[in-house]
Enzyme design. Structure first.
Site, mmCIF file in Angstrom:
data_model
loop_
_atom_site.group_PDB
_atom_site.id
_atom_site.type_symbol
_atom_site.label_atom_id
_atom_site.label_comp_id
_atom_site.label_asym_id
_atom_site.label_seq_id
_atom_site.Cartn_x
_atom_site.Cartn_y
_atom_site.Cartn_z
ATOM 1 N N HIS A 98 19.848 -16.344 -42.686
ATOM 2 C CA HIS A 98 20.854 -15.313 -43.431
ATOM 3 C C HIS A 98 21.134 -15.991 -44.888
ATOM 4 O O HIS A 98 21.054 -17.261 -44.800
ATOM 5 C CB HIS A 98 22.304 -15.248 -42.598
ATOM 6 C CG HIS A 98 23.004 -14.311 -42.915
ATOM 7 N ND1 HIS A 98 23.713 -14.660 -44.156
ATOM 8 C CD2 HIS A 98 23.203 -13.049 -42.732
ATOM 9 C CE1 HIS A 98 24.573 -13.260 -44.459
ATOM 10 N NE2 HIS A 98 24.144 -12.571 -43.632
ATOM 11 N N LYS A 116 30.220 -12.812 -38.541
ATOM 12 C CA LYS A 116 30.592 -14.057 -39.561
ATOM 13 C C LYS A 116 31.704 -14.986 -38.952
ATOM 14 O O LYS A 116 32.011 -15.231 -37.750
ATOM 15 C CB LYS A 116 30.497 -13.482 -40.956
ATOM 16 C CG LYS A 116 29.487 -12.837 -41.633
ATOM 17 C CD LYS A 116 29.510 -12.324 -42.747
ATOM 18 C CE LYS A 116 27.958 -11.526 -43.018
ATOM 19 N NZ LYS A 116 28.051 -11.097 -44.754
ATOM 20 N N ASN A 128 27.218 -8.500 -37.061
ATOM 21 C CA ASN A 128 27.707 -9.779 -37.598
ATOM 22 C C ASN A 128 29.016 -10.276 -37.972
ATOM 23 O O ASN A 128 29.378 -9.811 -38.985
ATOM 24 C CB ASN A 128 26.454 -10.320 -38.685
ATOM 25 C CG ASN A 128 26.572 -11.690 -39.288
ATOM 26 O OD1 ASN A 128 27.393 -12.396 -38.605
ATOM 27 N ND2 ASN A 128 26.030 -11.872 -40.447
ATOM 28 N N GLY A 182 28.112 -7.398 -48.637
ATOM 29 C CA GLY A 182 29.630 -7.950 -48.868
ATOM 30 C C GLY A 182 29.951 -7.214 -50.399
ATOM 31 O O GLY A 182 31.108 -7.385 -50.722
ATOM 32 N N GLU A 220 23.661 -16.214 -46.291
ATOM 33 C CA GLU A 220 24.931 -17.133 -46.597
ATOM 34 C C GLU A 220 24.467 -18.796 -46.168
ATOM 35 O O GLU A 220 25.040 -19.744 -46.573
ATOM 36 C CB GLU A 220 26.071 -16.773 -46.004
ATOM 37 C CG GLU A 220 26.736 -15.544 -46.626
ATOM 38 C CD GLU A 220 27.179 -14.442 -45.638
ATOM 39 O OE1 GLU A 220 27.497 -14.869 -44.555
ATOM 40 O OE2 GLU A 220 27.612 -13.341 -46.241
ATOM 41 N N SER A 232 25.963 -3.841 -46.916
ATOM 42 C CA SER A 232 27.065 -2.833 -46.882
ATOM 43 C C SER A 232 26.964 -1.695 -46.164
ATOM 44 O O SER A 232 27.205 -0.581 -46.694
ATOM 45 C CB SER A 232 27.429 -2.399 -48.377
ATOM 46 O OG SER A 232 27.867 -3.960 -49.311
ATOM 47 N N GLU A 240 17.751 -7.912 -46.203
ATOM 48 C CA GLU A 240 19.021 -7.722 -46.567
ATOM 49 C C GLU A 240 19.099 -8.123 -48.109
ATOM 50 O O GLU A 240 19.417 -9.509 -48.450
ATOM 51 C CB GLU A 240 20.239 -9.077 -45.803
ATOM 52 C CG GLU A 240 20.214 -8.572 -44.318
ATOM 53 C CD GLU A 240 21.418 -9.169 -43.899
ATOM 54 O OE1 GLU A 240 22.013 -8.121 -43.309
ATOM 55 O OE2 GLU A 240 21.747 -10.270 -43.757
HETATM 56 P P1 PGA Z 1 27.781 -6.559 -44.830
HETATM 57 O O1 PGA Z 1 26.995 -7.882 -44.509
HETATM 58 O O2 PGA Z 1 27.509 -5.609 -44.040
HETATM 59 O O3 PGA Z 1 29.234 -7.013 -44.990
HETATM 60 O O4 PGA Z 1 27.323 -6.302 -46.531
HETATM 61 C C1 PGA Z 1 25.785 -7.758 -43.938
HETATM 62 C C2 PGA Z 1 25.030 -8.996 -43.623
HETATM 63 O O5 PGA Z 1 25.492 -10.210 -44.309
HETATM 64 O O6 PGA Z 1 24.742 -9.285 -42.513
#
Ligand code: PGA
Length: 258
Positions: free
Chosen positions: A98, A13, A11, A176, A100, A216, A170
């Site tokens: 997601h 983003k 992903n 992140g 976000e 992460s 998640e």
């Molecule tokens: P990350 O994001 O690997 O940077 O923690 C995962 C995600 O939001 O799908």
């Protein structure tokens, strides 16, 4: 029961232009080539989808995913992208729910439900993200939150369509942040998610649904997570931006699938 093929998704983003996407695909091709043991999905921003679709036609190293979509097929929805547009570019997967999108763009379980329903009827496979905040974990509400997100997200979806779903667990505190759920914490949540799916399906499909872990994931921890019996893949953000590090995660998944 058919073995669940691991699914590793990148992903990106809001990162990478269409040109960068093309060089990424070239590099990933030289790093790993075509892998058959697992499924690889690249999920770029919308603007990079056409270039990536073309690159993947030449070197079929991955399937294509989108990061979002609208539930209507067309119409006056400025700034939105429809399932028809995505299907026309050979997109197979779409990330829905997601954190976000939920947190920064106000998407509710009801909106996510409309999108999941529309994606499935258009032949797109939703990667449905669920997960709790740190406060919810600390107050022992993980199961309550996961249950609500799954039940409301899949409300009205016929369970014979569940086979087209991927769920991504998640936990928000791991996205992140560099802080990963321990393999045990993730495994426990995945078992719970599978039990919720079983409780709402009329078909014995829960054992076949793939549940990814996200938050992460990086080359150093991928293998240990992917060795857990109910972790069927990874949704990778930060560590997927560099094709070399994403390639290492793909190799870990191949190693545990051998
Ligand atoms: P990350 O994001 O690997 O940077 O923690 C995962 C995600 O939001 O799908």
């Amino acid at each position: 029961m058919a073995a669940r093929k691991k699914i590793i998704a990148a992903n990106w983003k809001m990162n990478h232009t269409h040109r960068e996407a093309k060089s990424y695909a070239d590099l990933l091709w030289t790093e790993v080539g075509v892998v058959n043991e697992i499924e690889v999905v690249l999920i770029p921003p919308f603007t990079a989808i056409p270039a990536l679709a073309e690159a993947l036609q030449k070197n079929p190293i991955a399937r294509l995913g989108a990061q979002n979509m609208h539930w209507e097929k067309c119409g006056a929805f400025t700034g939105e992208i429809s399932t028809t547009m995505l299907r026309a570019l050979n997109v197979n997967y779409v990330v829905l729910g997601h954190s976000e999108r939920r947190r920064l763009f106000g998407e509710t379980d009801e909106i996510i439900n409309r999108k999941i329903t529309a994606a499935l009827s258009a032949g797109l496979r939703p990667i449905v993200c669920v997960g709790e905040t740190l406060a919810e974990r600390d107050s022992k509400r993980v199961e309550e939150v996961l249950k609500r997100q799954i039940q409301e997200g899949l409300n009205g979806v016929n369970s014979n369509q569940f086979q087209d779903l991927v769920i991504a667990y998640e936990p928000l505190w791991a996205i992140g942040t560099g802080r990963t759920a321990t393999p045990e914490q993730a495994q426990e949540a995945h078992v719970f998610i599978r039990s919720v799916i079983a409780s709402i399906s009329e078909h014995p499909i829960a054992a076949e649904i793939r549940i990814q872990y996200g938050g992460s994931v990086k080359p150093e921890n991928a293998e240990e997570l992917l060795r857990q019996p109910d972790i069927d893949g990874a949704l990778v953000g930060g560590a997927s931006l560099d094709p070399r590090s994403f390639a290492q995660i793909i190799r870990s998944a191949v190693a545990v699938s051998a």
